[in-house]
Design a protein around this motif. Structure first.
Motif, PDB file in Angstrom:
ATOM      1  N   TYR A 193       0.827  -1.205   0.000  1.00  0.00           N
ATOM      2  CA  TYR A 193       0.000   0.000   0.000  1.00  0.00           C
ATOM      3  C   TYR A 193       0.862   1.256   0.000  1.00  0.00           C
ATOM      4  O   TYR A 193       2.081   1.208   0.244  1.00  0.00           O
ATOM      5  CB  TYR A 193      -0.979   0.003   1.173  1.00  0.00           C
ATOM      6  N   PRO A 195       1.222   4.608   1.954  1.00  0.00           N
ATOM      7  CA  PRO A 195       0.780   5.201   3.213  1.00  0.00           C
ATOM      8  C   PRO A 195       0.136   6.570   3.082  1.00  0.00           C
ATOM      9  O   PRO A 195      -0.879   6.853   3.742  1.00  0.00           O
ATOM     10  CB  PRO A 195       2.079   5.274   4.031  1.00  0.00           C
ATOM     11  N   GLU A 200      -4.124   9.283   9.091  1.00  0.00           N
ATOM     12  CA  GLU A 200      -3.155   8.811  10.079  1.00  0.00           C
ATOM     13  C   GLU A 200      -3.688   7.613  10.846  1.00  0.00           C
ATOM     14  O   GLU A 200      -2.963   6.649  11.118  1.00  0.00           O
ATOM     15  CB  GLU A 200      -2.790   9.947  11.030  1.00  0.00           C
ATOM     16  N   GLN A 203      -3.536   4.564   8.635  1.00  0.00           N
ATOM     17  CA  GLN A 203      -2.150   4.098   8.522  1.00  0.00           C
ATOM     18  C   GLN A 203      -1.764   3.268   9.737  1.00  0.00           C
ATOM     19  O   GLN A 203      -1.103   2.222   9.611  1.00  0.00           O
ATOM     20  CB  GLN A 203      -1.198   5.280   8.381  1.00  0.00           C
ATOM     21  N   ARG A 207      -0.562  -0.649   9.798  1.00  0.00           N
ATOM     22  CA  ARG A 207       0.692  -1.093  10.426  1.00  0.00           C
ATOM     23  C   ARG A 207       0.428  -2.201  11.432  1.00  0.00           C
ATOM     24  O   ARG A 207       1.225  -3.149  11.560  1.00  0.00           O
ATOM     25  CB  ARG A 207       1.387   0.088  11.107  1.00  0.00           C
ATOM     26  N   LEU A 215       5.667  -1.324   1.112  1.00  0.00           N
ATOM     27  CA  LEU A 215       5.256   0.078   1.070  1.00  0.00           C
ATOM     28  C   LEU A 215       5.640   0.689  -0.274  1.00  0.00           C
ATOM     29  O   LEU A 215       6.794   0.630  -0.692  1.00  0.00           O
ATOM     30  CB  LEU A 215       5.893   0.857   2.213  1.00  0.00           C
TER      31      LEU A 215
END
Length: 279
Positions: A193, A195, A200, A203, A207, A215
């Motif tokens: 993906y 980011p 946020e 994300q 993670r 990434l």
């Protein structure tokens, strides 16, 4: 199909035969603009678009996958982007309901195809959702995009219909307006993906779920490198996404570059053209 073992992780990469639904770009064109990639003033090469699409279809078949085709309908130039037509899981069809009036008729057209081909469990949605554009299956979980097209209330609706966990992810960059432009599923527990396409909070969720994800760089995303499809071993992606291809090869996948530049003029590439039939 033979296996391949990743030198980096030791994981065995096995290609799993899939079933896909595609739509020939017979009436494809860029007549309006509903995303930042669409510029009606730029001409589309119809013959090249068809040739590029046929190359993708034939490549799937050469790799051992089954491809069925839905007949295109005049006046629906974006119908070629079959991934948006529905979400299919366990033989159940969650129909698409489009946000923009230009694509509204595609949802019923795809739903009719499924009903005519023996799919008995279908659902016409209450809320806007744009099929596999914003719903991606990874293992027994659906990742669900929102922010530009799909209504977040659709996520709960999909969870009730399919009976699997649905994880909401918010997109924040209008260039990556569907989840499948910013994230691609590689295996039952692996994704890649970009980011910066996500909020946020989203994300952080990614993670947590996928700490070892591939990434993508800005350059990868800008050539639609994440609009890709993996069969567990082969990863078909835009040929210009060279960094992603190197990363995938290092993890034991076999990246296969595909040229779909004419379809990119409408904001689509490999995954957009491909709806997986998960029966």
């Amino acid at each position: 199909m033979t296996d391949r073992v990743s030198a980096q992780s030791g994981r065995r990469r096995t290609a799993i035969p899939r079933r896909f639904l595609m739509c020939r770009p017979e009436f494809y064109d860029v007549r309006y603009s509903i995303n930042p990639w669409m510029h009606p003033e730029k001409p589309v090469d119809d013959a090249l678009a068809l040739s590029q699409w046929e190359t993708l279809r034939d490549l799937y078949r050469d790799l051992g996958h089954t491809v069925q085709e839905i007949d295109p309908i005049p006046g629906l130039p974006d119908m070629v982007f079959a991934a948006n037509g529905a979400t299919v899981l366990d033989g159940k069809v969650f129909a698409a309901r489009f946000r923009h009036v230009e694509r509204t008729a595609e949802g019923p057209a795809y739903l009719d195809w499924f009903r005519q081909h023996g799919y008995e469990e279908t659902h016409w949605p209450e809320y806007i959702n744009e099929g596999e554009g914003d719903y991606l299956s990874v293992g027994r979980r659906l990742l669900a995009g929102t922010g530009f097209r799909t209504d977040p209330r659709s996520h709960a609706e999909a969870q009730e219909f399919f009976g699997v966990p649905v994880t909401s992810l918010r997109l924040v960059n209008p260039s990556y307006y569907h989840l499948d432009t910013a994230l691609s599923v590689l295996s039952e527990d692996e994704v890649m993906y970009y980011p910066a396409a996500f909020s946020e909070g989203s994300q952080a969720v990614l993670r947590e779920l996928f700490p070892d994800a591939v990434l993508a760089t800005h350059e990868d995303a800008a050539v639609f490198g994440l609009n890709a499809l993996s069969d567990g071993r082969h990863v078909l992606l835009p040929e210009a996404a060279t960094h992603l291809a190197k990363e995938l090869a290092a993890r034991g996948f076999e990246p296969i570059g595909v040229d779909l530049t004419e379809l990119l003029k409408a904001g689509g590439s490999v995954k957009c053209c491909t709806l997986e039939l998960r029966d």
